[in-house]
Enzyme design. Structure first.
Site, PDB file in Angstrom:
ATOM      1  N   ARG A   1      40.724  39.254  21.572  1.00 44.01           N
ATOM      2  CA  ARG A   1      41.743  39.858  22.438  1.00 44.01           C
ATOM      3  C   ARG A   1      42.590  38.776  23.096  1.00 44.01           C
ATOM      4  O   ARG A   1      43.806  38.942  23.260  1.00 44.01           O
ATOM      5  CB  ARG A   1      41.089  40.754  23.486  1.00 44.01           C
ATOM      6  CG  ARG A   1      42.118  41.560  24.274  1.00 44.01           C
ATOM      7  CD  ARG A   1      41.464  42.571  25.176  1.00 44.01           C
ATOM      8  NE  ARG A   1      40.622  41.947  26.182  1.00 44.01           N
ATOM      9  CZ  ARG A   1      39.853  42.610  27.043  1.00 44.01           C
ATOM     10  NH1 ARG A   1      39.811  43.924  27.004  1.00 44.01           N
ATOM     11  NH2 ARG A   1      39.126  41.963  27.926  1.00 44.01           N
TER      12      ARG A   1
ATOM     13  N   HIS B   1      64.096  30.699  32.579  1.00 46.15           N
ATOM     14  CA  HIS B   1      63.447  31.856  31.961  1.00 46.15           C
ATOM     15  C   HIS B   1      63.102  31.582  30.497  1.00 46.15           C
ATOM     16  O   HIS B   1      62.048  31.974  30.021  1.00 46.15           O
ATOM     17  CB  HIS B   1      64.339  33.095  32.066  1.00 46.15           C
ATOM     18  CG  HIS B   1      64.337  33.708  33.431  1.00 46.15           C
ATOM     19  ND1 HIS B   1      64.802  33.040  34.543  1.00 46.15           N
ATOM     20  CD2 HIS B   1      63.893  34.904  33.874  1.00 46.15           C
ATOM     21  CE1 HIS B   1      64.653  33.806  35.608  1.00 46.15           C
ATOM     22  NE2 HIS B   1      64.107  34.951  35.228  1.00 46.15           N
TER      23      HIS B   1
ATOM     24  N   TYR C   1      44.771  36.143  30.254  1.00 41.32           N
ATOM     25  CA  TYR C   1      43.432  35.775  30.731  1.00 41.32           C
ATOM     26  C   TYR C   1      42.371  36.617  30.051  1.00 41.32           C
ATOM     27  O   TYR C   1      42.680  37.621  29.400  1.00 41.32           O
ATOM     28  CB  TYR C   1      43.344  35.908  32.259  1.00 41.32           C
ATOM     29  CG  TYR C   1      43.245  37.332  32.769  1.00 41.32           C
ATOM     30  CD1 TYR C   1      44.358  38.177  32.748  1.00 41.32           C
ATOM     31  CD2 TYR C   1      42.046  37.835  33.254  1.00 41.32           C
ATOM     32  CE1 TYR C   1      44.254  39.482  33.206  1.00 41.32           C
ATOM     33  CE2 TYR C   1      41.938  39.141  33.721  1.00 41.32           C
ATOM     34  CZ  TYR C   1      43.042  39.958  33.689  1.00 41.32           C
ATOM     35  OH  TYR C   1      42.940  41.250  34.129  1.00 41.32           O
TER      36      TYR C   1
ATOM     37  N   LEU D   1      44.902  48.738  28.513  1.00 38.84           N
ATOM     38  CA  LEU D   1      44.234  47.595  27.905  1.00 38.84           C
ATOM     39  C   LEU D   1      43.081  48.151  27.067  1.00 38.84           C
ATOM     40  O   LEU D   1      42.327  49.013  27.550  1.00 38.84           O
ATOM     41  CB  LEU D   1      43.684  46.667  28.994  1.00 38.84           C
ATOM     42  CG  LEU D   1      43.023  45.416  28.442  1.00 38.84           C
ATOM     43  CD1 LEU D   1      44.085  44.420  27.957  1.00 38.84           C
ATOM     44  CD2 LEU D   1      42.132  44.754  29.476  1.00 38.84           C
TER      45      LEU D   1
ATOM     46  N   ARG E   1      61.835  25.236  36.058  1.00 42.92           N
ATOM     47  CA  ARG E   1      61.926  26.692  36.024  1.00 42.92           C
ATOM     48  C   ARG E   1      63.193  27.203  35.325  1.00 42.92           C
ATOM     49  O   ARG E   1      64.299  27.108  35.856  1.00 42.92           O
ATOM     50  CB  ARG E   1      61.861  27.246  37.447  1.00 42.92           C
ATOM     51  CG  ARG E   1      61.771  28.778  37.482  1.00 42.92           C
ATOM     52  CD  ARG E   1      61.762  29.303  38.903  1.00 42.92           C
ATOM     53  NE  ARG E   1      61.666  30.748  38.933  1.00 42.92           N
ATOM     54  CZ  ARG E   1      62.670  31.593  38.653  1.00 42.92           C
ATOM     55  NH1 ARG E   1      63.859  31.118  38.334  1.00 42.92           N
ATOM     56  NH2 ARG E   1      62.498  32.895  38.694  1.00 42.92           N
TER      57      ARG E   1
HETATM   58  C1  LIG Z   1      43.821  47.091  33.403  1.00 41.46           C
HETATM   59  C2  LIG Z   1      42.456  46.952  32.829  1.00 41.46           C
HETATM   60  N1  LIG Z   1      41.984  47.926  32.037  1.00 41.46           N
HETATM   61  C3  LIG Z   1      40.751  47.853  31.499  1.00 41.46           C
HETATM   62  C4  LIG Z   1      39.918  46.778  31.746  1.00 41.46           C
HETATM   63  C5  LIG Z   1      38.559  46.723  31.126  1.00 41.46           C
HETATM   64  O1  LIG Z   1      38.483  45.759  30.118  1.00 41.46           O
HETATM   65  P1  LIG Z   1      37.129  45.094  29.698  1.00 41.46           P
HETATM   66  O2  LIG Z   1      36.174  46.198  29.377  1.00 41.46           O
HETATM   67  O3  LIG Z   1      37.470  44.308  28.488  1.00 41.46           O
HETATM   68  O4  LIG Z   1      36.659  44.270  30.840  1.00 41.46           O
HETATM   69  C6  LIG Z   1      40.380  45.727  32.541  1.00 41.46           C
HETATM   70  C7  LIG Z   1      39.530  44.576  32.791  1.00 41.46           C
HETATM   71  O5  LIG Z   1      39.824  43.700  33.540  1.00 41.46           O
HETATM   72  C8  LIG Z   1      41.682  45.819  33.097  1.00 41.46           C
HETATM   73  O6  LIG Z   1      42.170  44.835  33.869  1.00 41.46           O
END
Ligand SMILES: Cc1ncc(COP(=O)(O)O)c(C=O)c1O
Length: 279
Positions: A50, A101, A31, A202, A99
């Site tokens: 991303r 895997h 997402y 992330l 379903r």
């Molecule tokens: C686990 C996590 N880390 C960091 C972020 C921050 O990411 P962004 O600045 O791209 O919104 C998010 C955003 O949802 C997140 O879910």
């Protein structure tokens, strides 16, 4: 409210997804969350790239990025969200199939869903700051993928809410990685410190913008882990993401951060970020 589902724009009430969707059965999808300011997306390209990366890592064959950009823009227009702030949520799963895997047959179309809604950044929290709790980072080691599999984040974030805090900050091997839905930066003696890009966090688009703004503001940056044991020495702490922008963290586990008030580097970054979203 018009949403987008698999090629159609339709009222949310009419949108239907199969119970065999692998997003539902396996959290098998990715997402993105976009933020539009007065109808203009901030760093749309970063979010699209991303999404492409998440899909590549998950081996999901999604639509091309021009199409996704068009969906996001059209949703803002169709829902009359060109004034004020809006968020677009977009999710792509491996599609619907009985379903198993193993991946479904190659001709199974992905499910592409997106929704736009009005959004007000939390100006009061940006001003006052928030409190956070620490919790063990029990997530998998591919946190660099923006996967919809967020159960550890959901459970830990709820623990924060239950204890009256705003966000949880994960700790892995004595190091602060990131929040349940935010990246984390600290300030030590005028230097901004944040966990390096790696499979354990992330790579937030807001984090990226903050690092660029640090350069503009001549704030030295170190992409190294913040050690939990060094937290009492931090002068400032902040969390950031697309929807909340930059929030000062003034308390962690009931202990004040620095002098317990939002600090000057956080304030300068908030100001510069706001200006960047307007330009
Ligand atoms: C686990 C996590 N880390 C960091 C972020 C921050 O990411 P962004 O600045 O791209 O919104 C998010 C955003 O949802 C997140 O879910």
């Amino acid at each position: 409210m018009y949403v987008y589902l698999n090629g159609d724009y339709l009222p949310l009430e009419e949108a239907r997804i199969s119970p065999e969707d692998r997003g539902f059965l396996f959290a098998d999808g990715a997402y993105e969350v976009f933020h539009a300011y007065e109808g203009r997306f901030f760093r749309a390209e970063g979010h699209l790239q991303r999404m492409a990366r998440s899909l590549r890592e998950l081996r999901i064959d999604g639509p091309d990025l021009d199409q996704l950009r068009d969906v996001a823009e059209t949703l803002v227009r169709k829902n009359n969200l060109e004034q004020g702030n809006a968020v677009v949520y977009m999710q792509i799963t491996r599609g619907a199939a009985p379903r198993k895997h193993a991946f479904p047959p190659n001709d199974t179309p992905p499910t592409v869903y997106a929704k736009a809604y009005p959004h007000t950044p939390p100006r009061d929290l940006q001003e006052q700051g928030i409190s956070a709790i620490l919790a063990p980072d029990i997530r998998w080691t591919r946190c660099d993928i923006k996967s919809v599999a967020l159960l550890p984040n959901v459970l830990a974030h709820q623990r924060a809410k239950d204890s009256g805090a705003h966000e949880v900050i994960f700790v892995r091997d004595g190091m602060l990685t990131e929040g349940a839905l935010t990246n984390v930066c600290a300030v030590f003696d005028g230097r901004l410190v944040t966990y390096p890009k790696s499979p354990y966090i992330l790579a937030g688009i807001t984090r990226g913008a903050v690092l660029e703004l640090c350069e503009m503001l001549n704030v030295p940056v170190e992409e190294v882990p913040i050690l939990e044991k060094n937290l009492p020495r931090a002068d400032e702490l902040m969390i950031c993401n697309t929807t909340s922008e930059i929030l000062p963290v003034t308390r962690v586990n009931d202990n004040p951060v620095g002098n317990g008030k939002p600090g000057p580097i956080t304030r300068a970054l908030q100001q510069a970020y706001r200006e960047a979203t307007r330009s």
